[in-house]
Enzyme design. Structure first.
Site, PDB file in Angstrom:
ATOM      1  N   CYS A  83      51.776 -46.689  37.798  1.00 50.52           N
ATOM      2  CA  CYS A  83      51.755 -46.396  39.234  1.00 50.52           C
ATOM      3  C   CYS A  83      52.805 -45.364  39.636  1.00 50.52           C
ATOM      4  O   CYS A  83      52.457 -44.241  39.990  1.00 50.52           O
ATOM      5  CB  CYS A  83      51.923 -47.684  40.024  1.00 50.52           C
ATOM      6  SG  CYS A  83      50.419 -48.656  39.966  1.00 50.52           S
ATOM      7  N   THR A 123      44.155 -46.016  43.657  1.00 48.53           N
ATOM      8  CA  THR A 123      45.101 -45.158  44.384  1.00 48.53           C
ATOM      9  C   THR A 123      44.593 -43.723  44.331  1.00 48.53           C
ATOM     10  O   THR A 123      44.425 -43.163  43.245  1.00 48.53           O
ATOM     11  CB  THR A 123      46.496 -45.261  43.739  1.00 48.53           C
ATOM     12  OG1 THR A 123      46.876 -46.642  43.768  1.00 48.53           O
ATOM     13  CG2 THR A 123      47.520 -44.427  44.485  1.00 48.53           C
TER      14      THR A 123
HETATM   15  P1  NAD Z   1      42.818 -49.663  34.292  1.00 51.34           P
HETATM   16  O1  NAD Z   1      42.760 -48.495  33.395  1.00 51.34           O
HETATM   17  O2  NAD Z   1      43.452 -50.926  33.823  1.00 51.34           O
HETATM   18  O3  NAD Z   1      41.321 -50.040  34.765  1.00 51.34           O
HETATM   19  C1  NAD Z   1      40.371 -49.105  35.135  1.00 51.34           C
HETATM   20  C2  NAD Z   1      39.017 -49.580  34.582  1.00 51.34           C
HETATM   21  O4  NAD Z   1      37.979 -48.755  35.112  1.00 51.34           O
HETATM   22  C3  NAD Z   1      38.915 -49.473  33.049  1.00 51.34           C
HETATM   23  O5  NAD Z   1      38.600 -50.748  32.531  1.00 51.34           O
HETATM   24  C4  NAD Z   1      37.795 -48.468  32.820  1.00 51.34           C
HETATM   25  O6  NAD Z   1      37.026 -48.764  31.680  1.00 51.34           O
HETATM   26  C5  NAD Z   1      36.987 -48.637  34.111  1.00 51.34           C
HETATM   27  N1  NAD Z   1      36.107 -47.499  34.431  1.00 51.34           N
HETATM   28  C6  NAD Z   1      36.369 -46.170  34.374  1.00 51.34           C
HETATM   29  N2  NAD Z   1      35.274 -45.470  34.764  1.00 51.34           N
HETATM   30  C7  NAD Z   1      34.324 -46.367  35.081  1.00 51.34           C
HETATM   31  C8  NAD Z   1      32.973 -46.270  35.529  1.00 51.34           C
HETATM   32  N3  NAD Z   1      32.412 -45.081  35.739  1.00 51.34           N
HETATM   33  N4  NAD Z   1      32.291 -47.399  35.734  1.00 51.34           N
HETATM   34  C9  NAD Z   1      32.848 -48.604  35.509  1.00 51.34           C
HETATM   35  N5  NAD Z   1      34.115 -48.771  35.090  1.00 51.34           N
HETATM   36  C10 NAD Z   1      34.834 -47.667  34.870  1.00 51.34           C
HETATM   37  O7  NAD Z   1      43.519 -49.156  35.634  1.00 51.34           O
HETATM   38  P2  NAD Z   1      44.289 -50.041  36.731  1.00 51.34           P
HETATM   39  O8  NAD Z   1      45.695 -50.221  36.338  1.00 51.34           O
HETATM   40  O9  NAD Z   1      43.481 -51.237  37.094  1.00 51.34           O
HETATM   41  O10 NAD Z   1      44.291 -49.008  37.950  1.00 51.34           O
HETATM   42  C11 NAD Z   1      43.119 -48.734  38.680  1.00 51.34           C
HETATM   43  C12 NAD Z   1      43.519 -48.006  39.965  1.00 51.34           C
HETATM   44  O11 NAD Z   1      44.321 -48.863  40.776  1.00 51.34           O
HETATM   45  C13 NAD Z   1      44.345 -46.747  39.731  1.00 51.34           C
HETATM   46  O12 NAD Z   1      44.019 -45.816  40.728  1.00 51.34           O
HETATM   47  C14 NAD Z   1      45.770 -47.237  39.937  1.00 51.34           C
HETATM   48  O13 NAD Z   1      46.622 -46.221  40.344  1.00 51.34           O
HETATM   49  C15 NAD Z   1      45.576 -48.242  41.039  1.00 51.34           C
HETATM   50  N6  NAD Z   1      46.611 -49.295  41.105  1.00 51.34           N
HETATM   51  C16 NAD Z   1      47.088 -49.827  39.939  1.00 51.34           C
HETATM   52  C17 NAD Z   1      48.043 -50.846  40.014  1.00 51.34           C
HETATM   53  C18 NAD Z   1      48.615 -51.448  38.755  1.00 51.34           C
HETATM   54  O14 NAD Z   1      49.632 -52.140  38.852  1.00 51.34           O
HETATM   55  N7  NAD Z   1      48.005 -51.240  37.598  1.00 51.34           N
HETATM   56  C19 NAD Z   1      48.490 -51.313  41.262  1.00 51.34           C
HETATM   57  C20 NAD Z   1      47.943 -50.753  42.417  1.00 51.34           C
HETATM   58  C21 NAD Z   1      47.005 -49.740  42.316  1.00 51.34           C
END
Ligand code: NAD
Length: 431
Positions: free
Chosen positions: A260, A121
């Site tokens: 979120c 997002t």
């Molecule tokens: P999360 O923290 O669970 O996962 C993010 C992952 O990215 C982590 O495992 C981290 O180690 C990895 N990461 C960070 N930098 C990196 C890099 N340079 N190379 C490789 N990996 C890297 O986060 P999430 O909940 O999966 O959310 C991710 C995105 O999706 C956010 O923008 C969030 O707003 C969006 N989103 C989340 C949800 C939800 O329900 N969690 C739903 C829709 C959208």
């Protein structure tokens, strides 16, 4: 298709496993080596219903693999999803440094055409910044496209949401990008909205902000119900049957949390400010949501008189049921307010305790189930509406408690039944 998913968290891991399940070959990348090690061993670093089985099956059938080597993954995948975190800065703005980092590395490693898709997002205009960054480091002038494909899955029902979305939103600049993404999502049989990148980015923030507004709206009505002696469940039912309103997201309670809504709302307020628009409604939505935590603490105080030295049992720590995610969980705010009042806290959550233990260590007592939380407690507080809390033996609970007091922050019990069982019970906006 050969797909690379960068970031193997709640969104990346679920998306990767689902794309693999649909017959693609997917490499999930994460720079957290311990996460990749865990995944390679066949374990799942997060709790999400059905995910462990899906990951295991696709890993065994060689459609899904894990690496911390982005270079290798970019080399072998034409389609790259960016699913890294976009956490809030202190001022609420989204921190996009992970996105920039990944965009730069993709530019350095891509050997031929790549479609780079932002699934995280992100604020409107991020697509332009990704394009700019890739151009800057793409010394060999390799062709590429950037697309936006926001994700709408909810933790707790992530696989179901991914496989059966209400819609798939695709923001593109080229026909090639549009064709690849349409082909990829075809098996889902969902409506596909194809638009420009900025509109796609805005759809995600606007949708989450709208849903958050609905929650703060119903919570405001619940607060009025409390003052006049009406019942929010009756009001919500009467409102929700109107098809223009709909019954979803009309459950009053202690407000939203998670990774979120709070962060996306704060980011959207900042984006609006940056482009010269004061999004006052959203600021009020945040204020109402923060206030709901205090509403709950006041209700506890109203039933216990003095809080210091009382023992309060908290049922539910994760920000919602069916997840172990505690990011921006209302429970953490409530516990912090209660600790300031000098109470002793006992708590239980079916999945969230390991993560809370890392944050709160010895500040509260962690229990093995709801009954041990109830033991000698002066008040039981429902913070997360896990199904197992809906089926407790209240005769047993009442005997275990020091005083039979329940504050139901999620309105999961029938007030009349609770009173009949001999509890002093309050919900949020219930009669
Ligand atoms: P999360 O923290 O669970 O996962 C993010 C992952 O990215 C982590 O495992 C981290 O180690 C990895 N990461 C960070 N930098 C990196 C890099 N340079 N190379 C490789 N990996 C890297 O986060 P999430 O909940 O999966 O959310 C991710 C995105 O999706 C956010 O923008 C969030 O707003 C969006 N989103 C989340 C949800 C939800 O329900 N969690 C739903 C829709 C959208």
């Amino acid at each position: 298709m050969n797909i690379c998913v960068v970031g193997s968290g709640y969104v990346g891991l679920v998306s990767g496993a689902c794309f693999a399940h649909l017959g693609n070959r997917v490499i999930c990348v994460d720079n957290d080596e311990s996460k990749i090690k865990t995944l390679k061993k066949g374990a799942i670093p997060i709790y999400e219903p059905g995910l462990a089985e899906l990951v295991k099956r696709n890993y065994k059938e060689l459609r899904l693999s894990f690496t911390s080597n982005l270079k290798q993954a970019v080399k072998s995948s034409e389609v790259i999803f960016i699913c890294v975190g976009t956490p809030p800065r202190d001022n609420g703005e989204a921190d996009l440094s992970f996105i920039e980092h990944v965009a730069r590395d993709i530019a350095l490693y891509m050997p031929s055409y790549r479609l780079i898709i932002e699934k995280s997002t992100v604020p409107v205009n991020t697509g332009e910044w990704i394009e700019h960054t890739v151009k800057l480091f793409n010394k060999r002038n390799i062709k590429f496209d950037v697309a936006s494909n926001p994700e709408f899955l909810r933790e707790g029902s992530a696989i179901e949401d991914f496989m059966h979305p209400d819609r798939v939103v695709i923001g593109v600049k080229s026909k090639k990008a549009s064709d690849i993404l349409t082909e990829l999502y075809k098996p889902l049989d969902a409506p596909i909205v194809i638009t420009d990148i900025k509109s796609a980015e805005l759809i995600k923030h606007a949708s989450n902000s709208f849903l958050a507004t609905k929650i703060s709206f119903i919570n405001s009505i619940a607060n009025i119900c409390d003052k006049v002696g009406a019942d929010i469940s009756e009001v919500a039912k009467g409102m929700g049957l109107d098809k223009r309103i709909g019954e979803k997201f009309l459950n009053a309670g202690i407000g939203f949390g998670g990774f979120c809504f709070p962060k996306d709302l704060a980011a959207f307020v900042m984006i609006s400010e940056k482009v010269g628009y004061n999004f006052g409604i959203l600021k009020e939505v945040q204020k109402v949501n923060d206030g709901q935590r205090t509403v709950l603490v006041k209700k506890i105080e109203g039933l216990l008189w003095n809080l210091p030295k009382k023992t309060i049992g908290i049922l539910g720590l994760s920000f919602k049921p069916d997840t172990d995610d505690i990011r921006y969980a209302p429970a953490l705010d409530i516990i912090s307010e209660l600790l300031k009042e000098g109470v002793n806290i006992k708590a239980y959550d079916p999945q969230g305790m390991p993560k809370v233990k890392r944050v709160l260590k010895n500040e509260i007592k962690f229990c093995k189930d709801a009954y041990s939380v109830a033991e000698k407690s002066d008040c039981l507080v429902i913070v997360t509406e896990w199904n197992e809390f809906k089926e407790l033996d209240f005769k047993k609970i009442k005997k275990l408690m020091h005083q039979p007091v329940i504050v139901d922050g999620r309105n999961i019990y029938d007030p009349a039944e609770m009173k009949r069982l001999g509890f002093r019970y309050v919900g949020i906006g219930r009669r």
